[in-house]
Enzyme design. Structure first.
Site, PDB file in Angstrom:
ATOM      1  N   ASP A   7       0.856  -1.180   0.000  1.00  0.00           N
ATOM      2  CA  ASP A   7       0.000   0.000   0.000  1.00  0.00           C
ATOM      3  C   ASP A   7       0.895   1.233   0.000  1.00  0.00           C
ATOM      4  OD1 ASP A   7       0.816   0.363   2.632  1.00  0.00           O
ATOM      5  OD2 ASP A   7      -1.007  -0.473   3.477  1.00  0.00           O
ATOM      6  N   ASP A  45      -7.450  -7.503   2.707  1.00  0.00           N
ATOM      7  CA  ASP A  45      -6.348  -7.564   3.653  1.00  0.00           C
ATOM      8  C   ASP A  45      -6.833  -7.011   4.976  1.00  0.00           C
ATOM      9  OD1 ASP A  45      -4.782  -4.776   4.477  1.00  0.00           O
ATOM     10  OD2 ASP A  45      -6.042  -4.560   2.714  1.00  0.00           O
ATOM     11  N   CYS A  48      -9.994 -27.645  11.538  1.00  0.00           N
ATOM     12  CA  CYS A  48      -8.835 -26.941  10.990  1.00  0.00           C
ATOM     13  C   CYS A  48      -7.660 -27.902  10.797  1.00  0.00           C
ATOM     14  CB  CYS A  48      -8.435 -25.795  11.911  1.00  0.00           C
ATOM     15  SG  CYS A  48      -7.056 -24.807  11.296  1.00  0.00           S
ATOM     16  N   CYS A  66      -4.437 -26.817  10.480  1.00  0.00           N
ATOM     17  CA  CYS A  66      -3.186 -26.097  10.733  1.00  0.00           C
ATOM     18  C   CYS A  66      -2.305 -26.850  11.727  1.00  0.00           C
ATOM     19  CB  CYS A  66      -3.459 -24.677  11.227  1.00  0.00           C
ATOM     20  SG  CYS A  66      -3.908 -24.552  12.982  1.00  0.00           S
ATOM     21  N   CYS A 121      -3.644 -26.744  15.421  1.00  0.00           N
ATOM     22  CA  CYS A 121      -4.790 -27.607  15.732  1.00  0.00           C
ATOM     23  C   CYS A 121      -4.438 -29.092  15.658  1.00  0.00           C
ATOM     24  CB  CYS A 121      -5.942 -27.293  14.777  1.00  0.00           C
ATOM     25  SG  CYS A 121      -6.733 -25.694  15.115  1.00  0.00           S
ATOM     26  N   HIS A 138      -2.710 -20.436  13.560  1.00  0.00           N
ATOM     27  CA  HIS A 138      -4.090 -20.877  13.409  1.00  0.00           C
ATOM     28  C   HIS A 138      -4.950 -19.827  12.720  1.00  0.00           C
ATOM     29  CE1 HIS A 138      -8.093 -22.374  14.046  1.00  0.00           C
ATOM     30  NE2 HIS A 138      -8.389 -21.196  14.592  1.00  0.00           N
TER      31      HIS A 138
END
Length: 379
Positions: free
Chosen positions: A90, A273, A311, A313, A316, A342
């Site tokens: 940005d 975002d 999940c 990930c 998890c 996570h």
């Protein structure tokens, strides 16, 4: 080099693909925020495990530290941070204006801003030194950074703001965009236009029309998610989206919650975002299929369940809620790391599921089911 391809529509929800110098990006996409050349609390390998397609950097912060001389020496941000995937930067305009409102904090200087037609003069929040951003300089800095997608310097008014002030911001943003486009030298880096107008329908439409006239690589909707009610954000999105050509990507800046993302995808947005997944993670708030969880709460003390049973990930698959709660209560850094992994994976999984539902013509059903489950903890 940059190109966007619209692959499919399900209602107004869009499935697309962006082609950049550092790889392809499937849309709708969420971009983790890596403000200062890093996504907070995770290493590169930990970040990659969450399967991001692109990350976001901040021109204001990178310009101040490490500085353009360092970035030029290292050959740009990709090489500096050893990141092979796409980067969006940005312009730093939002930070210039928003940080000027911050009160002086310990170890930091209160920023100040002087807005002119030529650009914006501002005082660094780090050491109080004065700097001057022009549209041309901001493009030059981002070309040095080497980001795949660049944002032009714009005027982002706060909320609420008068119609007169919002109109002035729209007009100056357009004039600055014209200058940004002329200053651009590296055509392989995409340059988006930013649509302003606060919460005024006439200004949003005027800004969109004038920005589209300049035929940019993509179009960002700025100045939302700055304190206005979500319904106003959705209303302004609905005003702007029909003006943007279908063959160009649409980026809603700074958004947002899972609900915000789903509602905005339904209205035709492709890119998002937000610091929410990482910032909330560091504070112990975790996103799950069934809503937000305060992992520091006493009820998790003896829980041997994962944060989210659905999940995939690293967190998890390996650790319990009880353990992560212990880490936070013991003020162990590892707790923030596991929580960040996570939350980032929750967001990238959400986008994967959204894209799959659009591909299978069932986005409306997916939205209904997701929101029903996500809000279940509130009932």
């Amino acid at each position: 080099m940059f190109r966007f391809e619209l692959l499919k529509k399900d209602g107004n929800a869009r499935l697309g693909r962006m082609y950049t110098l550092h790889g392809e990006i499937e849309t709708p996409v969420f971009m983790p925020v890596g403000t200062q050349g890093t996504v907070k609390a995770v290493t590169k390998d930990q970040l990659l495990s969450t399967k991001p397609q692109i990350i976001l950097g901040n021109t204001y912060h990178l310009y101040l530290r490490p500085g353009i001389e360092v970035l030029e020496y290292f050959g740009g941000l990709h090489r500096f941070m050893n990141w092979e995937k796409p980067i969006l930067t940005d312009s730093g305009g939002f930070q210039v204006f928003s940080l000027s409102k911050d009160r002086k904090k310990e170890g930091k200087h209160k920023a100040e801003v002087i807005l002119t037609e030529e650009g914006v003069k501002f005082k660094s929040h780090l050491d109080g030194s004065w700097h001057f951003f022009t549209p041309e300089l901001v493009v030059h800095v981002q070309e040095m950074i080497g980001s795949d997608i660049m944002m032009p310097l714009d005027v982002c008014p706060p909320y609420p703001v008068s119609h007169t002030t919002a109109k002035d911001a729209v007009e100056k943003t357009i004039r600055w965009l014209e200058r940004s486009k002329k200053a651009r030298k590296k055509k392989q880096q995409a340059l988006f236009g930013i649509i302003q107008g606060s919460v005024y329908r006439d200004l949003r439409r005027e800004s969109a029309l004038k920005t589209v006239e300049l035929d940019m690589d993509g179009y960002s909707i700025g100045g939302l998610s700055v304190g206005e009610p979500a319904e106003l954000m959705y209303e302004m999105t609905e005003v702007v989206v029909p003006v943007i050509p279908e063959n160009k990507p649409r980026y809603l800046m700074g958004v947002g919650t899972p609900e915000n993302i789903i509602e905005s995808v339904e209205r035709g947005i492709d890119m998002f975002d937000c610091v929410m997944p990482t910032r909330n993670a560091r504070n112990g708030t975790l996103f799950t299929t069934y809503g937000r969880v305060n992992i520091k709460a006493a009820k998790h003390k003896f829980s041997d369940e994962p944060v989210d049973g659905e999940c995939d990930c690293y967190t998890c698959k390996n650790f319990s809620r009880g353990y992560i709660r212990h880490l936070f209560n013991a003020e162990e850094i590892t707790g923030m790391i596991l929580a960040t992994i996570h939350n980032l994976r929750f967001y990238t999984r959400l986008m994967e599921d959204i894209r799959k539902s659009i591909k299978e013509n069932r986005f409306a059903d997916f939205k209904k089911e997701f929101l029903y489950r996500y809000n279940s903890l509130k009932s």
